[in-house]
Design an enzyme around this catalytic site. Structure first.
Site, short mmCIF file in Angstrom:
data_model
loop_
_atom_site.label_atom_id
_atom_site.label_comp_id
_atom_site.label_asym_id
_atom_site.label_seq_id
_atom_site.Cartn_x
_atom_site.Cartn_y
_atom_site.Cartn_z
N HIS A 701 28.73 29.41 68.91
CA HIS A 701 29.30 30.96 68.61
C HIS A 701 30.02 30.86 67.17
CE1 HIS A 701 31.95 34.94 69.13
NE2 HIS A 701 30.66 35.06 68.08
N HIS A 706 31.44 31.58 62.99
CA HIS A 706 32.74 31.43 62.78
C HIS A 706 33.78 31.10 61.52
CE1 HIS A 706 33.58 36.03 64.96
NE2 HIS A 706 32.43 35.15 65.85
N HIS A 893 24.60 34.75 64.10
CA HIS A 893 25.37 35.37 64.99
C HIS A 893 25.50 36.48 65.84
CE1 HIS A 893 29.27 37.94 65.70
NE2 HIS A 893 30.07 36.94 66.05
N ASN A 897 26.00 36.78 69.12
CA ASN A 897 27.94 37.30 69.88
C ASN A 897 27.11 38.98 70.83
OD1 ASN A 897 30.09 37.39 68.73
ND2 ASN A 897 29.29 39.59 68.46
N ILE A 1041 33.15 39.78 63.97
CA ILE A 1041 33.51 40.26 65.84
C ILE A 1041 33.16 39.20 66.45
CG2 ILE A 1041 31.80 41.03 66.83
CD1 ILE A 1041 35.16 42.31 67.70
FE LIG Z 1 31.46 36.99 66.66
#
Ligand SMILES: [Fe+2]
Length: 1041
Positions: A701, A706, A893, A897, A1041
């Site tokens: 993740h 990110h 993602h 996520n 997010i």
């Molecule tokens: Fe995330």
């Protein structure tokens, strides 16, 4: 006298006068001298960017007279300083690379905090060869424009005020450009309304009533031959500033969020008939407060004799930007229309502005960033620790070393820490204060009454988290039974103060409610957790081995499973340090579970798979397990593909490192019970899942989406102009990443943050993430097809859909992912065909080449010499590269996520940490296990306090905001002016819609057993669209997010 006034910070205004402030900001004082200002800003910023301090310092002591001769002299004087600055910079660079150790200089302590690409480069171990390459890149840009600057200076000698005030134009000479602005004023929702306010507030309100403090000036695509810049209109003030705003529901999807209150202002510019098409505008805000500019639209009136080409045409500017007071900027705020060009095709009037805006974005790499700054720059991860708070909070710098390589983050320029200034940046004082990111990168541009945004929800969740986080330091409340865990969805206040983001987001209650039989009247507001889907249908199905196997194919970490091709498995770790590298899982362990196949046969038929966390965790376990609250293993798990297409775990190996140097490691193998339930096996699975939860969060993740995308965001804004067609295509997929990553550095991945407090790796968490980047990360392998092939989960096959044959046909992540991968690559192929005639045009696109070089050599500088970086020399290579970026930011993602809450909010099914070893038979602990296995299981996994923190966190992270934009969506239908671009994007949208129907049909096919599993939780993590809230589906455009 004038000079003295300027030095004291005063501002002189008169016609034909340009004033420099001591802060080296330049302010326009003549209505007709904007072209002079733009040129000056261009030169000044270029000088600052090149570390030309002498020019800036000198500028502070001079006032530029508006006379042609004085302006010319001034510009010439500056250029001399600039040239000297360049020479000094080159000499300094030579000294740094050839003779100077960073630590040997008196300035070395600051060098870690200087994070321009060049400065960051020189404080690392990168080679001199690369240094030269990067320097050359910078010089190319500089030298390309030196000649142009000289020409512009010559033009200034001949410059005349070319934008006559409107009243001086004769009616037959001009046309009218009807212009409208849509904006949201801060005062509407934040400015206190007097009477009763402070003097400062009164001043604000007076400002608001007086108006005439915001102006607009248009710039034509057509060049003014006397200035070398586009023709300028006169500057117009916005009147009736206090006009009441009205609610606008049409803002849905914009960064302002739905339901925003907006104001519209109309202006009429009178310009000469030969003005041409506006390609940009300057906006100046002299109010104290910022406002949010959403869009500007210009209606073009047909010029006499040219009605056919101009009639009824409209120029759109999609701005979505906060406009601060002009004093907050070193250069005017310039916006370009939604018409894009390759650099070589830029209209002549836009050429200088195009580079000026890039220079604005790049900054000069010095100083602490301020709220209104729009600068994108690089830094190491040197802000995770907090040695000023306590020595134990010190953390190593990630990035800039061979030992702990890492992608770069956004530079904030915060001051160094007090106790470790060589290595650590200081921390913000409060978790609720923002780290710097460019203002327009924030989740919400404005706060509007009645609208709760994602940002607000996260902040609110964070506030509610504090009591739980504080309790982590003092309490370790235990679950007493599985029923006790389930009580979290009924009486959550037994643990801490959990909060539901569904109660924070006005829309999330549409999709998930708390216990339906609970009377809301009796529930404290914001105190309930939604029931996670993993136990929603069947409370016990998560314990089944078939579900344990299914989640490697359809869970939230679906890209770690590999096809077993060698047996036994062998570690890549140094055997002299970590002991026997050969796995202790033998044929005898697993053949009883292979439905009559031998291991050899099962491997040949590609029916054996494995998940390997051995090498990732083993090096850290002695340190991790030195804590009395930790006991973790490094796991290897072998799975068998049964005849019905599901995976069965057949062996788990749990290893501890040698307790002392020279000892052997300690490995134990566990196999499933032949019948019934065996708690030792269940606890072994829990240890695997704790490894997996940590790897998922830190690598799959955080790192793979990110962190690795962040330098791409930075490079895109630094090197690709808003006028570039790929900027226009990419930016929607990079929105919000800097914001959420900054939030993560504050509260999730920092020393003492949520990850360290709740996950097994504790303070070594980010070092494990760095290790994965060092050993396993390659850019080209982030492409879904390449990743599947690397893991042995697919082979190239021209006769199969998408050219790949899956090793496990019912692999939901791969099945749905390949559909989306194909859609993205097809769209990008079509998009690129519009702008690039051939491969040569890719090679000669200077912005594109600078962008890609900076991503590789600066943003991912620690991996610049690694394999796997495509050479951007052809259209197919460009399509592939962009596809990887968009795939990572959106689909990959989403796959890891948005199922976090529904998979991991029931802690026993996915523990984040383990605290006890598995007891050996005959020990008192084993008797304890036999006596009360459920309690022993719960005492092994995360505490109840940790569980409540994780539930709160994952709920916030799994929730779609009310203004989320999903794959195939744009904030406005006017995002581009090019009908060809719109046509290929429409085709992409249709493709996405077809994929949604395909996923629906797949989920209705019960022969695909891995899509639902025994927990009856359909695989929708790659279903593109979603409503807001906690939906466990939806693929947003970006990692936000
Ligand atoms: Fe995330």
């Amino acid at each position: 006298m004038m000079e003295q006034a300027v030095l004291q910070g005063g501002l002189k205004t008169s016609n034909n006068l340009l004033v420099m402030l001591p802060s080296s900001k330049s302010l326009l004082v003549s209505q007709n001298s904007s072209s002079q200002l733009l040129l000056h800003q261009f030169l000044q910023l270029k000088g600052q960017q090149q570390n030309k301090k002498p020019a800036a310092a000198t500028a502070a002591t001079h006032v530029l007279q508006g006379s042609r001769k004085q302006i010319s002299n001034r510009l010439h004087h500056e250029e001399q300083h600039h040239a000297a600055g360049r020479r000094m910079m080159r000499m300094s660079q030579m000294r740094t690379t050839e003779t100077k150790s960073p630590s040997s200089s008196s300035t070395s302590s600051c060098r870690r905090f200087l994070s321009t690409p060049l400065q960051a480069f020189h404080s690392t171990t990168q080679s001199a060869t690369t240094s030269t390459t990067i320097l050359n890149l910078g010089r190319e840009v500089v030298e390309d424009h030196q000649q142009q600057q000289q020409q512009q200076q010559q033009h200034l000698l001949q410059q005349l005020p070319q934008a006559l005030p409107a009243e001086q134009l004769q009616v037959q000479d001009y046309i009218v450009l009807k212009t409208s602005l849509i904006l949201s004023k801060k005062e509407f929702f934040e400015l206190p309304h007097v009477p009763g306010g402070t003097p400062e507030q009164l001043f604000d309100c007076e400002d608001e009533f007086l108006g005439n403090k915001v102006s607009l000036q248009l710039i034509s695509e057509d060049v003014d031959p006397t200035t070398g810049i586009g023709k300028l209109s006169h500057e117009m003030q916005i009147e009736n500033w206090m006009e009441s705003p009205s609610p606008s529901d049409t803002a849905s999807g914009s960064s302002t969020g739905g339901g925003t209150y907006e104001s519209r202002f109309d202006l009429e510019f009178k310009v000469k008939k030969e003005f041409g098409v506006p390609g940009a505008f300057i906006i100046r805000n002299h109010h104290r407060d910022e406002f949010f500019l959403k869009s500007v639209t210009i209606e073009l009136e047909a010029a006499q004799g040219d009605e056919e080409s101009n009639h009824n045409s409209t120029v759109h500017f999609i701005c979505d930007s906060c406009i601060y007071n002009t004093k907050a900027y070193k250069s005017d705020r310039i916006f370009f229309s939604n018409k894009v060009y390759l650099p070589s095709d830029t209209p002549e009037g836009m050429v200088v502005l195009r580079e000026l805006e890039l220079i604005n974005m790049q900054g000069d790499g010095t100083g602490e960033r301020k709220e209104a700054d729009r600068i994108y720059d690089y830094a190491f991860y040197n802000d995770l620790g907090d040695s000023d708070c306590h020595e134990s909070m010190k953390r190593p710098v990630l990035g800039g070393s061979q030992e702990l390589p890492y992608p770069r983050r956004l530079r904030t320029g915060r001051p160094p820490s007090t106790t470790d200034p060589e290595n650590q940046e200081s921390r913000v004082d409060s978790v609720f204060l923002n780290l710097y990111i460019p203002r327009d990168e924030r989740h919400t541009q404005v706060r509007v009454k009645g609208v709760v945004s994602k940002e607000d929800a996260i902040l609110a969740a964070g506030r509610k988290l504090l009591p739980a986080l504080q309790s982590l330091y003092s309490t370790h409340e235990e679950f007493t039974s599985l029923n006790n865990v389930r009580d979290l969805y009924k009486s959550p206040d037994i643990i801490a103060t959990p909060v539901s983001s569904s109660s924070l987001s006005s829309s999330s209650t549409e999709t998930r409610s708390s216990e339906p039989d609970e009377d809301p009247e009796n529930q404290p507001e914001g105190m309930t957790y939604p029931v996670p889907k993993i136990i929603a249908v069947d409370e016990k199905a998560w314990t089944l081995d078939v579900e344990f196997g299914r989640e490697w194919l359809a869970g939230i970490n679906p890209a770690v499973i590999q096809c077993l091709q060698e047996f036994p498995m062998i570690s890549q770790l140094d055997p002299t340090v970590y002991g026997n590298p050969v796995s202790t899982i033998t044929v005898d362990h697993i053949e009883p579970f292979l439905d009559g196949l031998t291991v050899e046969k099962a491997i040949a038929e590609k029916k054996l798979f494995f998940v390997d966390y051995h090498d990732g965790f083993l090096p850290y376990l002695n340190k991790i397990n030195s804590s009395p609250t930790s006991h973790a293993y490094a796991s290897r798990t072998v799975l068998f593909l049964t005849s019905d297409g599901t995976l069965r775990p057949v062996a788990i190996e749990l290893t501890l490192p040698p307790p002392c140097p020279g000892d052997e490691n300690i490995a134990r193998v566990f196999t499933p019970p032949s019948q019934g339930k065996n708690w030792v096996w269940e606890i072994a699975k829990a240890h695997v899942l704790a490894n997996d939860t940590g790897y998922h969060q830190l690598v799959s993740h955080w790192l793979r989406t990110h962190a690795t995308v962040e330098p791409i965001v930075i490079a895109t804004h630094r090197q690709l102009s808003p006028l570039h067609p790929l900027h226009q295509a990419l930016v929607p997929h990079l929105k919000g990443t800097l914001d959420i990553n900054a939030a993560a550095r504050k509260a999730l991945i920092n020393a003492g943050g949520i990850i360290e407090k709740t996950f097994t790796p504790h303070q070594y968490a980010m070092q494990i993430s760095s290790g994965a980047y060092k050993n396993d990360w390659r850019f080209d392998e982030q492409a879904l097809p390449a990743d599947l092939i690397k893991r042995g989960m697919a082979i190239p096959d021209a006769n199969s859909k998408h050219g790949l044959k899956l090793t496990i046909e019912d692999y939901p992540y791969a099945m749905d992912g390949l559909e989306l991968w194909a859609a993205i690559t097809a769209w990008l192929h079509d998009h690129i065909e519009i702008f690039y005639a051939d491969d040569q045009s890719v090679q000669t696109d200077t912005e594109l080449q600078n962008w890609w070089t900076e991503i590789r050599e600066v943003g991912h500088g620690d991996k610049k010499d690694a394999e796997g970086w495509p050479v951007l020399n052809s259209k197919p290579a460009l399509v592939h590269t962009l596809s990887i970026i968009i795939w990572l930011a959106s689909c990959q993602h989403a796959a890891v996520n948005f199922g976090q809450y529904d998979h991991s909010a029931f802690m026993p099914s996915h523990p984040t940490s383990t605290r006890r070893q598995i007891p050996e038979e005959g020990t008192p602990e084993y008797e304890e296990l036999e006596r009360d296995p459920e309690t022993f299981y719960l005492s092994t996994i995360s505490t109840a306090t940790q569980a409540s923190v994780i539930m709160t966190t994952t709920e916030a992270l799994s929730t779609h905001g009310c203004n989320e934009l999903f794959l195939g969506q744009r904030s406005s239908p006017l995002w581009t002016s090019d009908p060809k671009v719109l046509a290929v994007f429409t085709k992409f949208q249709e493709h996405i819609a077809e994929i949604e129907e395909l996923i629906k049909s797949r989920n209705m096919d019960r022969t695909l057993k891995n899509r639902y599993g025994p927990i009856e939780f359909p695989y929708e993590f790659l279903y593109p669209s979603s409503v807001s809230g906690l939906t466990a589906k939806g693929v947003p455009n970006s990692t936000s997010i």
